[in-house]
Design a protein around this motif. Structure first.
Motif, PDB file in Angstrom:
ATOM      1  N   PRO A   1      12.676  13.029   6.643  1.00  0.00           N
ATOM      2  CA  PRO A   1      12.687  12.628   8.054  1.00  0.00           C
ATOM      3  C   PRO A   1      12.300  11.163   8.244  1.00  0.00           C
ATOM      4  N   THR A   2      12.603  10.631   9.408  1.00  0.00           N
ATOM      5  CA  THR A   2      12.283   9.234   9.680  1.00  0.00           C
ATOM      6  C   THR A   2      10.762   9.021   9.710  1.00  0.00           C
ATOM      7  N   GLY A   3      10.344   7.852   9.248  1.00  0.00           N
ATOM      8  CA  GLY A   3       8.926   7.481   9.343  1.00  0.00           C
ATOM      9  C   GLY A   3       7.987   8.234   8.433  1.00  0.00           C
ATOM     10  N   CYS A   4       8.503   8.719   7.280  1.00  0.00           N
ATOM     11  CA  CYS A   4       7.617   9.489   6.395  1.00  0.00           C
ATOM     12  C   CYS A   4       7.284   8.715   5.120  1.00  0.00           C
ATOM     13  N   GLY A   5       7.729   7.449   5.003  1.00  0.00           N
ATOM     14  CA  GLY A   5       7.299   6.647   3.861  1.00  0.00           C
ATOM     15  C   GLY A   5       8.388   6.215   2.889  1.00  0.00           C
ATOM     16  N   LYS A   6       9.657   6.462   3.206  1.00  0.00           N
ATOM     17  CA  LYS A   6      10.728   6.140   2.258  1.00  0.00           C
ATOM     18  C   LYS A   6      10.849   4.625   2.031  1.00  0.00           C
ATOM     19  N   THR A   7      10.829   3.869   3.121  1.00  0.00           N
ATOM     20  CA  THR A   7      10.979   2.417   2.989  1.00  0.00           C
ATOM     21  C   THR A   7       9.776   1.813   2.272  1.00  0.00           C
ATOM     22  N   ARG A   8       8.586   2.302   2.630  1.00  0.00           N
ATOM     23  CA  ARG A   8       7.380   1.795   1.971  1.00  0.00           C
ATOM     24  C   ARG A   8       7.443   2.087   0.471  1.00  0.00           C
TER      25      ARG A   8
ATOM     26  N   ILE B   1       0.379   6.318  13.098  1.00  0.00           N
ATOM     27  CA  ILE B   1      -0.225   4.996  12.851  1.00  0.00           C
ATOM     28  C   ILE B   1      -0.198   4.158  14.132  1.00  0.00           C
TER      29      ILE B   1
ATOM     30  N   THR C   1       4.770   9.951  10.532  1.00  0.00           N
ATOM     31  CA  THR C   1       3.531   9.277  10.127  1.00  0.00           C
ATOM     32  C   THR C   1       3.468   7.907  10.810  1.00  0.00           C
ATOM     33  N   ARG C   2       4.634   7.267  10.937  1.00  0.00           N
ATOM     34  CA  ARG C   2       4.684   5.947  11.593  1.00  0.00           C
ATOM     35  C   ARG C   2       4.093   6.018  13.009  1.00  0.00           C
TER      36      ARG C   2
ATOM     37  N   GLU D   1      -3.711   2.187   7.523  1.00  0.00           N
ATOM     38  CA  GLU D   1      -2.661   1.384   8.169  1.00  0.00           C
ATOM     39  C   GLU D   1      -3.002   0.975   9.593  1.00  0.00           C
TER      40      GLU D   1
ATOM     41  N   TYR E   1       0.865  -1.187   0.000  1.00  0.00           N
ATOM     42  CA  TYR E   1       0.000   0.000   0.000  1.00  0.00           C
ATOM     43  C   TYR E   1       0.896   1.229   0.000  1.00  0.00           C
ATOM     44  N   TYR E   2       0.823   1.992  -1.067  1.00  0.00           N
ATOM     45  CA  TYR E   2       1.613   3.227  -1.103  1.00  0.00           C
ATOM     46  C   TYR E   2       0.796   4.317  -1.780  1.00  0.00           C
ATOM     47  N   VAL E   3       0.667   5.458  -1.117  1.00  0.00           N
ATOM     48  CA  VAL E   3      -0.062   6.592  -1.673  1.00  0.00           C
ATOM     49  C   VAL E   3       0.967   7.601  -2.192  1.00  0.00           C
TER      50      VAL E   3
ATOM     51  N   ILE F   1      -3.843   7.537   4.892  1.00  0.00           N
ATOM     52  CA  ILE F   1      -2.794   6.549   5.214  1.00  0.00           C
ATOM     53  C   ILE F   1      -2.963   6.035   6.651  1.00  0.00           C
TER      54      ILE F   1
HETATM   55  P1  ADP Z   1      10.887   5.727   6.573  1.00  0.00           P
HETATM   56  O1  ADP Z   1      11.478   4.641   5.741  1.00  0.00           O
HETATM   57  O2  ADP Z   1      10.799   7.052   5.872  1.00  0.00           O
HETATM   58  O3  ADP Z   1      11.502   5.843   7.941  1.00  0.00           O
HETATM   59  P2  ADP Z   1       8.447   4.143   6.443  1.00  0.00           P
HETATM   60  O4  ADP Z   1       8.410   3.927   4.971  1.00  0.00           O
HETATM   61  O5  ADP Z   1       8.769   2.978   7.299  1.00  0.00           O
HETATM   62  O6  ADP Z   1       9.363   5.367   6.849  1.00  0.00           O
HETATM   63  O7  ADP Z   1       7.008   4.763   6.840  1.00  0.00           O
HETATM   64  C1  ADP Z   1       6.391   4.516   8.061  1.00  0.00           C
HETATM   65  C2  ADP Z   1       4.994   4.040   7.810  1.00  0.00           C
HETATM   66  O8  ADP Z   1       4.191   5.133   7.354  1.00  0.00           O
HETATM   67  C3  ADP Z   1       4.897   2.983   6.727  1.00  0.00           C
HETATM   68  O9  ADP Z   1       5.042   1.695   7.279  1.00  0.00           O
HETATM   69  C4  ADP Z   1       3.510   3.191   6.186  1.00  0.00           C
HETATM   70  O10 ADP Z   1       2.580   2.501   7.019  1.00  0.00           O
HETATM   71  C5  ADP Z   1       3.245   4.667   6.392  1.00  0.00           C
HETATM   72  N1  ADP Z   1       3.387   5.533   5.214  1.00  0.00           N
HETATM   73  C6  ADP Z   1       4.097   6.686   5.170  1.00  0.00           C
HETATM   74  N2  ADP Z   1       3.955   7.283   3.976  1.00  0.00           N
HETATM   75  C7  ADP Z   1       3.138   6.496   3.247  1.00  0.00           C
HETATM   76  C8  ADP Z   1       2.593   6.594   1.925  1.00  0.00           C
HETATM   77  N3  ADP Z   1       2.882   7.632   1.124  1.00  0.00           N
HETATM   78  N4  ADP Z   1       1.762   5.609   1.516  1.00  0.00           N
HETATM   79  C9  ADP Z   1       1.460   4.569   2.327  1.00  0.00           C
HETATM   80  N5  ADP Z   1       1.938   4.428   3.575  1.00  0.00           N
HETATM   81  C10 ADP Z   1       2.768   5.383   4.043  1.00  0.00           C
END
Ligand code: ADP
Length: 275
Positions: free
Chosen positions: A49-56, A233, A229-230, A197, A23-25, A193
């Motif tokens: 910043p941390t937890g903003c969606g980079k890994t997702r 959630i 954002t993490r 989530e 799931y990615y928006v 999101i």
């Molecule tokens: P980062 O890698 O930037 O530290 P993550 O990718 O782990 O952060 O993001 C934390 C959580 O926020 C993800 O697991 C997901 O649930 C949610 N999230 C943040 N941005 C998005 C997005 N654009 N679409 C879907 N989920 C998102």
């Protein structure tokens, strides 16, 4: 199955393929930019910043591109050998074991170095020959140079908020990547999101996002970094489990980000004003 292949143990390559669409928006044109970078074999820095969606986002792109995703969580003890590979004693014999970077090169995977700035500068240097036209990795211990196939791509993440003189990317590294900026999603998308989530309703998600936005205003007023954002959630998940909403926000959105008692009181007041 967790799709993130963190190399603390050997994970078979098949497990690094992401078979279900994450799931990615999309927040801007990051998907198109990444696609264009992949097509042209350009390495990418994801900055934010941390937890903003980079890994997702990386998981989503690996799914879209149908490539395995090999993620390495960088830290200060990570050596070039950890990335490239080493000889290991197995019973009576000595066997070569590929590091995650070599494994990614061999298999044409996407290699994602998370928080690259945490790695020592002499470790980061091993990625340099992979980031220019040569796209090679010298494996000194085997006496070979491997050329990356077309499918291989290198992406790194970097949080500019933690920048310091000691921990910063050198220009000679930075100028090998294109850079995609990430930030917390705009409110309407973040509501979507958080609701998706955590499994809470849109109304409650709106409250959490509103509180999140106000807490983020405290950045530069005592807070090192805004609430991710993490964490929004996480608060949603606690609420879904029946934890009282204001308490859930304190536990998930305030206590993790600051130990300063005065700041905690101010942030708790924001929560009581909204919840
Ligand atoms: P980062 O890698 O930037 O530290 P993550 O990718 O782990 O952060 O993001 C934390 C959580 O926020 C993800 O697991 C997901 O649930 C949610 N999230 C943040 N941005 C998005 C997005 N654009 N679409 C879907 N989920 C998102």
């Amino acid at each position: 199955m967790d799709n993130k292949c963190q190399f603390f143990r050997e994970i078979p390559l098949e497990e690094c393929f992401i078979d279900k669409e994450p799931y990615y928006v999309p927040v801007g044109n990051e998907v198109e930019v990444f696609m264009a970078a992949y097509k042209n074999r350009l390495p990418v820095i994801l900055k934010g910043p941390t937890g903003c969606g980079k890994t997702r986002f990386m998981e989503y792109m690996a799914y879209r591109l149908k490539r395995p995703l090999i993620t390495v969580a960088c830290h200060e003890d990570l050596t070039a050998t950890d990335l490239v590979g080493r000889f290991l004693i197995k019973g009576e014999s000595i066997e070569w074991s590929d590091g995650p970077l070599t494994k990614a090169v061999k298999s044409g995977a996407i290699c994602y170095l998370d928080e690259v700035v945490e790695a020592r500068k002499d470790t980061i240097v091993v990625i340099h020959p992979l980031t220019d036209d040569r796209r090679i990795i010298p494996v000194d211990k085997l006496g070979v140079i491997m050329k990356a196939p077309d499918g291989f791509m290198l992406a790194v993440s970097y949080n500019p908020g933690y920048q310091s003189v000691v921990k910063d990317l050198k220009q000679s590294t930075r100028q090998r990547f294109i850079s995609i900026d990430f930030d917390y999603p705009p409110a309407d998308l973040e509501v979507q999101i958080v609701a998706h989530e955590s499994g809470i309703g849109q109304e409650m998600a709106k409250y959490l996002v509103e509180i999140g936005a106000r807490i983020r205003n405290f950045k530069h007023h005592g807070l090192e970094e805004g609430v991710s954002t993490r964490l929004l959630i996480y608060a949603g998940k606690l609420i879904r489990e029946g934890i009282e909403p204001a308490k859930a926000c304190q536990i998930a959105m305030v206590r993790p980000i600051t130990d300063n008692p005065d700041l905690q009181v101010s942030l708790d007041e924001i929560i009581s004003a909204i919840m």
